[in-house]
Design an enzyme around this catalytic site. Structure first.
Site, PDB file in Angstrom:
ATOM      1  N   HIS A 241      -1.480  -1.414   2.870  1.00  0.00           N
ATOM      2  CA  HIS A 241      -1.984  -0.683   3.837  1.00  0.00           C
ATOM      3  C   HIS A 241      -3.087   0.154   3.272  1.00  0.00           C
ATOM      4  CE1 HIS A 241       1.365  -1.469   6.835  1.00  0.00           C
ATOM      5  NE2 HIS A 241       2.036  -0.940   5.973  1.00  0.00           N
ATOM      6  N   ASP A 242      -2.640   0.921   2.375  1.00  0.00           N
ATOM      7  CA  ASP A 242      -3.741   2.102   1.823  1.00  0.00           C
ATOM      8  C   ASP A 242      -4.875   1.279   1.027  1.00  0.00           C
ATOM      9  OD1 ASP A 242      -2.003   3.508   3.016  1.00  0.00           O
ATOM     10  OD2 ASP A 242      -1.290   4.789   1.215  1.00  0.00           O
TER      11      ASP A 242
END
Ligand code: BDR
Ligand code: CA
Length: 317
Positions: A241-242
């Site tokens: 995600h990040d």
């Protein structure tokens, strides 16, 4: 060169994103601000200091306040089943790290750093948007001095991951996210629509660890816990995600975006849901009127994103 403040709740995928920012040649990481989410503010700040120390990162760490923008909101439990009790995959992070935090709270660090570098700072926020909203409340004019805001959070055309409606970073502080989306700074949201398509296999992680020396080897060790959690969601590996938000900063062409005002549902069964009014559609009068048009990522070249992450963090220091 992109001057970046990284607002983060480390967090396993946060750790990968931090290593990406630290090692990418076009990024000048000028600050790390912490927020609670994957663990308490004490733990996420300790983890940021730990990663700063072991990866030899120069950027200062400023600690967030540790409560939601609206402090009366009920507490959401820490996701220990995803990130471990120490927030970094239960690798045994030391209780205390012998490094100082910046004397300013995170939101004031953001304000002062942006004011010292007007028009030059990109804020990459991969946790709750609490620090961003506090900065806007204390100094609303700071928004027009920020170059870009890139956020990991939200779910627009797909279900959430903490409720059917909401993604975790937004759900953890919906009021802060709503304030952040409505501010007059350019926001790009990198949400579950694209991050869940970006899955790093165990094999790729092992190749990165083999190529990238001690830093990458530590990241691989931290990531095992998260990979095991993701076994119930993806065939093999971890959703990064990040790191997707960090890749957007240097390679926006790998993403397809849609423009339009964004609001966040605050309260009720859809608490934390992110909703965009696409600019291409018109509606009768609505709460999306007269707000800045922001970018939502709706498509991604996941293979190219993963290749860039691998090349960057697999580079031996
Ligand atoms: C987001 O929530 C956190 O668990 C991750 O670090 C990521 O920022 C994904 O929903
Ligand atoms: Ca995060």
């Amino acid at each position: 060169m992109h001057k970046v403040i990284f607002d983060t709740d480390p967090g396993i995928d946060d750790a990968m994103a931090l290593l990406f920012l630290h090692q990418h040649p076009d990024i000048d990481l000028i600050g790390i601000t912490t927020v609670f989410g994957n663990a308490s503010i004490e733990t996420t700040t300790r983890n940021a200091l730990y990663l700063k120390q072991v990866w030899n990162i120069d950027a200062p760490v400023a600690r967030g306040l540790g409560e939601t923008f609206d402090p009366s909101r009920p507490h959401v439990n820490w996701p220990t089943e995803i990130h471990g009790h120490d927030g970094l995959g239960n690798i045994g992070v030391p209780e205390r790290i012998d490094l100082d935090v910046d004397p300013r709270p995170a939101h004031r660090f953001i304000i002062e750093t942006v004011r010292a570098n007007p028009g030059e700072v990109t804020i990459v926020a991969v946790g709750r948007m609490t620090n961003l909203a506090l900065a806007l409340r204390e100094d609303p004019d700071v928004a027009v001095l920020v170059k870009d805001v890139v956020i990991m959070g939200g779910a627009f055309d797909v279900p959430g991951n903490i409720t059917p409606a909401a993604e975790a970073n937004i759900h953890g502080d919906p009021d802060a996210a709503d304030v952040t989306m409505m501010a007059p700074w350019p926001v790009t949201v990198v949400g579950l629509d694209v991050t869940t398509k970006t899955v790093m296999t165990r094999k790729l992680m092992a190749e990165i660890a083999a190529a990238g020396g001690e830093r990458a080897a530590l990241l691989a060790r931290i990531s095992q816990f998260y990979i095991e959690f993701y076994e119930q969601h993806v065939e093999d590996g971890m959703v990064v995600h990040d790191s997707c938000a960090c890749v957007y900063v240097v390679a926006p062409h790998l993403f397809e975006t849609r423009r339009g005002a964004i609001r966040v549902v605050c309260g009720g069964i859809a608490d934390g849901q992110t909703i965009q009014k696409p600019d291409s559609q018109s509606f009768p009068e609505s709460p999306w009127d007269d707000l800045p048009s922001q970018n939502v990522c709706v498509g991604v070249d996941a293979d190219a994103v993963l290749a860039l992450i691998a090349e960057t963090i697999g580079r031996a220091a």
